[in-house]
Write a protein that holds these residues in place. Structure first.
Motif, short mmCIF file in Angstrom:
data_model
loop_
_atom_site.label_atom_id
_atom_site.label_comp_id
_atom_site.label_asym_id
_atom_site.label_seq_id
_atom_site.Cartn_x
_atom_site.Cartn_y
_atom_site.Cartn_z
N ASN A 84 -89.46 51.61 50.31
CA ASN A 84 -88.52 51.84 49.21
C ASN A 84 -87.86 50.52 48.78
OD1 ASN A 84 -86.71 51.24 51.21
ND2 ASN A 84 -85.51 53.10 51.00
N ALA A 86 -85.77 48.51 49.60
CA ALA A 86 -84.49 48.17 50.26
C ALA A 86 -83.85 46.92 49.67
CB ALA A 86 -84.68 48.02 51.78
N LEU A 87 -83.86 46.82 48.35
CA LEU A 87 -83.10 45.73 47.72
C LEU A 87 -81.62 46.03 47.88
CD1 LEU A 87 -85.16 45.30 44.44
CD2 LEU A 87 -85.26 43.92 46.52
N PHE A 88 -80.79 44.99 47.80
CA PHE A 88 -79.35 45.19 47.97
C PHE A 88 -78.72 45.47 46.61
CE2 PHE A 88 -80.40 41.83 51.27
CZ PHE A 88 -80.69 42.76 52.24
N PRO A 89 -78.28 46.71 46.36
CA PRO A 89 -77.85 47.08 45.00
C PRO A 89 -76.54 46.43 44.59
CG PRO A 89 -77.51 48.89 46.53
CD PRO A 89 -78.23 47.83 47.29
N LEU A 90 -75.75 45.94 45.54
CA LEU A 90 -74.45 45.39 45.18
C LEU A 90 -74.52 43.89 44.89
CD1 LEU A 90 -72.27 47.31 47.79
CD2 LEU A 90 -72.65 47.86 45.40
N MET A 91 -75.71 43.28 45.05
CA MET A 91 -75.84 41.86 44.75
C MET A 91 -76.71 41.68 43.52
SD MET A 91 -76.89 40.30 48.42
CE MET A 91 -76.23 40.93 49.95
N GLU A 95 -79.04 36.66 44.24
CA GLU A 95 -78.46 36.70 45.59
C GLU A 95 -79.35 37.51 46.52
OE1 GLU A 95 -74.34 37.62 46.22
OE2 GLU A 95 -73.76 36.53 44.42
N PHE A 99 -80.89 35.80 49.81
CA PHE A 99 -80.15 36.28 50.98
C PHE A 99 -80.62 35.61 52.28
CE2 PHE A 99 -79.27 39.20 54.49
CZ PHE A 99 -77.92 39.39 54.31
N GLY A 100 -81.94 35.51 52.42
CA GLY A 100 -82.48 34.89 53.62
C GLY A 100 -82.07 33.44 53.75
N GLU A 102 -79.21 32.20 52.38
CA GLU A 102 -77.77 32.25 52.64
C GLU A 102 -77.54 32.39 54.15
OE1 GLU A 102 -75.79 35.34 50.42
OE2 GLU A 102 -74.20 35.45 51.92
N ARG A 147 -87.99 38.02 47.43
CA ARG A 147 -87.00 37.96 48.50
C ARG A 147 -87.67 37.69 49.85
NH1 ARG A 147 -83.33 43.12 50.01
NH2 ARG A 147 -85.29 43.78 50.91
N ASP B 201 -78.52 53.26 52.98
CA ASP B 201 -79.92 53.32 53.38
C ASP B 201 -80.16 52.39 54.57
OD1 ASP B 201 -82.64 53.24 53.57
OD2 ASP B 201 -82.96 52.18 51.68
N ASN B 203 -82.69 51.20 55.74
CA ASN B 203 -83.66 50.14 55.44
C ASN B 203 -82.97 48.86 54.99
OD1 ASN B 203 -85.91 51.55 56.07
ND2 ASN B 203 -86.40 52.16 53.98
N GLN B 204 -81.80 49.01 54.35
CA GLN B 204 -81.09 47.80 53.89
C GLN B 204 -80.58 47.00 55.06
OE1 GLN B 204 -78.34 48.03 50.75
NE2 GLN B 204 -79.53 49.52 49.62
N LEU B 211 -84.64 39.56 57.30
CA LEU B 211 -84.52 38.29 56.59
C LEU B 211 -83.76 37.26 57.43
CD1 LEU B 211 -83.79 39.68 53.04
CD2 LEU B 211 -85.80 38.41 53.74
#
Lengths: 359, 308
Positions: A84, A86-91, A95, A99-100, A102, A147, B201, B203-204, B211
Motif C-alpha cells: 500500500n 505507506a507514504l507519509f500523508p502528513l509530509m 520530505e 525522510f531516509g 533526514e 523514497r 497504518d 506499514n508507515q 528507511l
C-alpha cells in the motif's frame, strides 16, 4: 552498489504453521528476481525476512555475503516498497522522499536537492511541494520508488507494488520499474501473484507454493519447462490428462489415459512418480486428419480474440480441451459442432508430478 | 431529519426531538443562563431583590482582584490578589496534570494500539476500565489512605529503601491534588490517544524503520504527528476536568493548596453569595476556554480535528 542475497535452508514458522519451508536461493547482485505464487504461499514472508521485520526460525540469510541475523530493518542495506506504499500523508512529497536522508542527518538544503533529483529520475518533476493526497496512484508509486532509492539501498524489495493500479498503468509501470532497475543497477526482489508481471520483468523467477520454492529459472524456462504440475498450471493454461505411465525410453514415455494413449516427454526426476500430462492450448493443434497423439473432438465454443482464436472442443469421453490458433490472417475459424482431431507434438507435452509439498 | 422520519415514523421522531430539546434546554441552557444572569446582580437581602439597588454590573467579576497577598517567585517579591493567585496556580497545576497524563498515557496507548497481541487487548482494556466502576469519591479516599503518613506508599518506598523517613504526601502543597487528578483523569487522555494511534497504518511505522529511522525518530515524525488530534482532545478533556474538579482537591488537598473551584464552592456554601460564585464560575469557564483556544492555536490543531 548492489548486493546479492543468499537464503540457506531458511524456514519460518508462525506457531505451528510453517510459512516458509527450507528456502534455498542465491540472488545475484544487480539481478531482477521475482517470487511468484498465489497468496499465502510464503513469498511476502521471505521479503519480510530479508528486510528484517521477521527473523527466520531456521537457516541463514546473507546480504552481500554478510549474515544479517539479529540486524534490525533500520540497519540493513535494503529498502522495502510496501503493497500500500505507506507514504507519509502528513509530509509533503519532498520530505517523504528525503525522510531516509533526514534520518541520516543530511542537512535540509542537500535533502531538498536530492529529493528533486530523484523526482526527476522517476519522471515526476515539480511535485516536490505537493501532498501525498494530491497525487494519482501511478504518481504515488513513483514517489514510493524515489523514497526507497533515496537511501541508496543495495537491495530493493517490492511487495506487489503494482497490484492497486489499473491495467494500462500497470503495464506502463512494469517497463518503468525495469528501466529504473537497469539505470540504478540495484538488486530488485519483486513479489507478485501476477505471472505476466513476473515473466515480463524478471531476470529469474522463483515460483512458490505452500511455503516451498517449486522452481527457480529464467522466465522462458519457467514457462516452457515447468518442473511440476503446480508451476505448469500457475504459469499459463494447460489441458491436463490423468493416466498411467507405460514404457519409458529416451526421455519419452507412453501414457495411458481414458481418452486414449499418448506419448510425451518425461524428465528423469519425474520417472517413478505419479504424473499427469500437461499440454498448453497453443500447442494443441486442431486438424481434420488423425495422426500421432490425436483424439477426435467436437468444437463447442469459439472465441475470436484478435491475435488468436480460442477454441473449446469436447472429446468423446466428455473432456473439454482448449486450443489456441494463432491468427496469421489466413487462419480459418472453425464452426461450432465441427468434428476435428486434436493432437500435440510429443516434444511439447510433458508428464509432470504434482507440486513439491512437504510430506 | 428526513432519514429519521422515514425510518422511525413521525411519532418516534417527535419524541426524539422533544427529548433532545428538553435535554439541551432544561439541563444545559436554562441553568447556565440563570447563573449567567445572576452573576451580574449584587448579593442582596431577599427584601431588596428586584429593588432599586438590584442593578446589573461587573462588580462580582471584579471581586477577583480584591485582597492582595505578598508572594515571592524566584527571589522576586510581589503582591497579587489572592484569588488571581489561586486561579493561576489552578491553571498551572492543571497543565502539569495534563502533561503528566500525556507522558503516562502515550507509551501505554502505543503499546495497546501497536504492540500488544490483539487477543489480550480486551482483557487489558477491561483492567483499565474496572477502576472507573468505583465511585470517584471512594477512589479519592483510597488515595488518601495510600498517601497517608503511615500508609502503604510510604511503607513501600521505605521497604525498598528509596526513602528513609516517611513523607507527608497530603501536606506537601499540591502533591496530593496532582497525584489524585492524574489518577482520576489519565484514562481521558489514554483513550483518545489510543484511538488516534490505532488508526495509524502500521506499514508507515515499518516504512520509517526500513528507511533507517531510530525509534524516537519514528515517534517524533510519524506517530506523534498522526496522533496529534487525539492528544489535543485528550489534553483538552484532562485540562478542563482538572481545572473544574472540586472533589479531588477537597479530599487530597493540603493546608497550603487551594483550587479555584474550592474558592467558588466557598462563595456558594460559606458566603451563600451565589451571585459572586456564579461570576467566578463563568470566569473559570471563560479563561479556561481562552487558554485552550490559545494552546490549540500554538500547536496548530483545528477544532474539526478534535471532534473526529
Amino acid at each position: 552498489m548492489s548486493a546479492g542475497i543468499d537464503l540457506e535452508n531458511v524456514c519460518c514458522d508462525f506457531g505451528t504453521f510453517r510459512a516458509v519451508d527450507n528456502a534455498n536461493v542465491s540472488i545475484r547482485p544487480g539481478e531482477f528476481f521475482s517470487f511468484l505464487g498465489p497468496s499465502g504461499c510464503g513469498k511476502t514472508t521471505i521479503l519480510r525476512m530479508v528486510s528484517g521485520f521477521i527473523e527466520p526460525t531456521e537457516g541463514t540469510i546473507r546480504i552481500g555475503g554478510k549474515d544479517v541475523k539479529g540486524t534490525r530493518p533500520n540497519q540493513r542495506p535494503t529498502a522495502l516498497i510496501f503493497q500500500n506504499l505507506a507514504l507519509f500523508p502528513l509530509m509533503p512529497i519532498w520530505e517523504n522522499i528525503a525522510f531516509g536522508l533526514e534520518v541520516r542527518g543530511v542537512d535540509k538544503a542537500t535533502r531538498r536537492r536530492k529529493a528533486e533529483e530523484l523526482l526527476k529520475l522517476v519522471d515526476l518533476p515539480g511535485a516536490a511541494d505537493k501532498m501525498v493526497s494530491q497525487l494519482s496512484g501511478g504518481q504515488k508509486q513513483r514517489v514510493a520508488i524515489a523514497r526507497a532509492l533515496a537511501v541508496e539501498p543495495q537491495v530493493m524489495l517490492l511487495d506487489e507494488p503494482l497490484s492497486a493500479l489499473d491495467l494500462k498503468l500497470r503495464q506502463h509501470m512494469r517497463a518503468e520499474l525495469r528501466a529504473i532497475q537497469k539505470r540504478t543497477g540495484v538488486t530488485f526482489i519483486y513479489i507478485t501473484h501476477d505471472q505476466g508481471e513476473a515473466l515480463a520483468m524478471s531476470d529469474r523467477v522463483g515460483v512458490m507454493s505452500q511455503g516451498r520454492i517449486q522452481q527457480i529459472a529464467d522466465p522462458k524456462d519457467i514457462y516452457n519447462n515447468p518442473v511440476n504440475g503446480f508451476v505448469a498450471s500457475f504459469v499459463g493454461e494447460n489441458n491436463i490428462f490423468t493416466g498411467t505411465v507405460g514404457a519409458v525410453s529416451n526421455g519419452m514415455a507412453a501414457f495411458e489415459t481414458p481418452e486414449g494413449s499418448f506419448r510425451a516427454r518425461i524428465a528423469p526426476e519425474a520417472q517413478g512418480k505419479a504424473v499427469k500430462l500437461y499440454v498448453r492450448p497453443e500447442h494443441t493443434l486442431l486438424s481434420d486428419r488423425a495422426g500421432e497423439n490425436s483424439i477426435p473432438v467436437t468444437v463447442t465454443e469459439v472465441a475470436f480474440e484478435g491475435a488468436f482464436i480460442s477454441v473449446h472442443a469436447r472429446t468423446e469421453k466428455g473432456m473439454i480441451l482448449s486450443a489456441e490458433i494463432r491468427n496469421d490472417g489466413l487462419a480459418t475459424v472453425p464452426d461450432l459442432g465441427t468434428r476435428l482431431h486434436a493432437s500435440f507434438d510429443p516434444a511439447r507435452a510433458a508428464l509432470l508430478p504434482d507440486a513439491n509439498v512437504r510430506s | 431529519m428526513q432519514d429519521l422520519l422515514r425510518r422511525y415514523g413521525p411519532g418516534l421522531t417527535f419524541m426524539m426531538g422533544l427529548l433532545v430539546a428538553f435535554w439541551l434546554l432544561m439541563l444545559v441552557i436554562v441553568p447556565n443562563i440563570t447563573l449567567f444572569e445572576q452573576s451580574f446582580r449584587p448579593y442582596l437581602p431577599v427584601t431588596e431583590i428586584g429593588g432599586p439597588r438590584d442593578t446589573y454590573s461587573l462588580n462580582n467579576y471584579l471581586k477577583v482582584f480584591d485582597g492582595k497577598v505578598e508572594k515571592s517567585f524566584l527571589g522576586h517579591v510581589f503582591t497579587i490578589p489572592v484569588h488571581v493567585y489561586t486561579f493561576s496556580l489552578t491553571i498551572f497545576y492543571s497543565m502539569l496534570v495534563t502533561v503528566i497524563c500525556f507522558l503516562m498515557a502515550y507509551p501505554l496507548a502505543y503499546y495497546l494500539a501497536k504492540i500488544v497481541n490483539p487477543k489480550s487487548l480486551p482483557t487489558l482494556l477491561l483492567l483499565l476500565f474496572i477502576p472507573l466502576w468505583v465511585s470517584e469519591v471512594l477512589r479519592a479516599f483510597a488515595w488518601w489512605i495510600i498517601l497517608a503518613f503511615k500508609g502503604p506508599l510510604n511503607a513501600l518506598l521505605q521497604g525498598i529503601g528509596l526513602i528513609e523517613d516517611p513523607i507527608r504526601w497530603t501536606n506537601m502543597g499540591y502533591a496530593g491534588v496532582v497525584i489524585g487528578l492524574v489518577y482520576t483523569y489519565v484514562l481521558f487522555m489514554l483513550f483518545p490517544v489510543y484511538n488516534a494511534i490505532q488508526s495509524l497504518d502500521s506499514n508507515q511505522i515499518e516504512a520509517a524503520e526500513d528507511l533507517g529511522a531510530p525509534w524516537w525518530k519514528i515517534h517524533w515524525r510519524i506517530v506523534l504527528p498522526h496522533a496529534k488530534p487525539g492528544i489535543a482532545s485528550g489534553s483538552v478533556m484532562v485540562f478542563m476536568l482538572s481545572a473544574g474538579s472540586l472533589l479531588v482537591p477537597s479530599i487530597l488537598g493540603s493546608t497550603t493548596s487551594q483550587w479555584f473551584t474550592q474558592t467558588i464552592d466557598q462563595w456558594f456554601k460559606d458566603a451563600l453569595d451565589w451571585n459572586t460564585a456564579s461570576a467566578y464560575a463563568f470566569l473559570l469557564l471563560l479563561v479556561c476556554t481562552l487558554f485552550v483556544t490559545l494552546a490549540m492555536w500554538v500547536f496548530r490543531v483545528k477544532l474539526s480535528d478534535i471532534a473526529k
